[in-house]
Design a protein around this motif. Structure first.
Motif, PDB file in Angstrom:
ATOM      1  N   ARG A  61       0.953  -1.178  -0.149  1.00 60.04           N
ATOM      2  CA  ARG A  61      -0.138   0.151  -0.168  1.00 60.04           C
ATOM      3  C   ARG A  61       0.749   1.386  -0.131  1.00 60.04           C
ATOM      4  NH1 ARG A  61      -3.586  -2.387   4.805  1.00 60.04           N
ATOM      5  NH2 ARG A  61      -4.169  -4.240   3.552  1.00 60.04           N
TER       6      ARG A  61
ATOM      7  N   LEU B 289       1.013   4.091  -2.928  1.00 68.83           N
ATOM      8  CA  LEU B 289       0.660   5.664  -2.731  1.00 68.83           C
ATOM      9  C   LEU B 289       1.865   6.418  -3.568  1.00 68.83           C
ATOM     10  CD1 LEU B 289      -0.418   5.716   0.802  1.00 68.83           C
ATOM     11  CD2 LEU B 289      -1.875   6.300  -1.124  1.00 68.83           C
TER      12      LEU B 289
ATOM     13  N   LEU C  37      -7.159   1.230   0.609  1.00 70.70           N
ATOM     14  CA  LEU C  37      -6.621   2.713   0.539  1.00 70.70           C
ATOM     15  C   LEU C  37      -7.729   3.434   0.273  1.00 70.70           C
ATOM     16  CD1 LEU C  37      -3.208   2.316  -1.289  1.00 70.70           C
ATOM     17  CD2 LEU C  37      -3.589   2.875   1.092  1.00 70.70           C
TER      18      LEU C  37
END
Length: 167
Positions: A21, A25, A56
């Motif tokens: 994750r 990002l 997310l």
């Protein structure tokens, strides 16, 4: 894309606790991308990317910015919710996840990276001024735009626990 997002909810910290994750990002900070594009660029399975994007998105850290009809389906383009994300408090798991993701990026660097860790004895006033200068350097850096190499910048200033003045 918003300029700033303050991280603070348990859902956001949980979403940030996984290295993939973090990598998503980082990738989505550059430009919007589809699940397929992200899977290729991050060398990950599409199913994993889709799952982690969902986490997310539910935490408000990414959003769908465009959809396109393609051969019998809809393609979604994801983007980070803000250019910059900051937090004032952080569970240790989040800090570990951030550094894990950064370490992975640094290990894949195209050129020799600059990584410096230095321990200094600072007065509270000097530490506060240094934090302000570092923040200004990062905030004042301008993106050169498409066609230029992407560089990662990580800045940390922290007081070590257990180290007392005069000790």
């Amino acid at each position: 894309m918003d300029d700033w997002l303050e991280i603070g909810s348990p859902e956001q910290f949980k979403a940030l606790s996984h290295p993939l994750r973090q990598r998503l990002l980082f990738a989505l900070g550059r430009e919007p991308a589809t699940i397929s594009q992200l899977a290729v660029s991050l060398d990950a399975r599409k199913g994993n990317v889709g799952h982690h994007l969902k986490v997310l998105r539910e935490a408000g850290l990414v959003r769908v910015v465009e959809t396109r009809k393609v051969r019998g389906g809809t393609e979604q383009y994801y983007q980070r919710a803000a250019k910059r994300m900051s937090y004032t408090t952080s569970p240790v798991e989040h800090t570990q996840a951030v550094f894990g993701a950064v370490a992975e990026e640094v290990s894949r660097a195209a050129e020799q990276p600059l990584v410096v860790l230095r321990h200094l004895r600072l007065t509270p006033e000097v530490a506060a001024r240094m934090a302000e200068v570092l923040r200004d350097v990062v905030d004042g850096a301008q993106d050169a735009g498409e066609g230029e190499a992407v560089h990662g910048v990580l800045v940390a200033l922290y007081r070590q626990p257990g180290v007392t003045p005069g000790g």
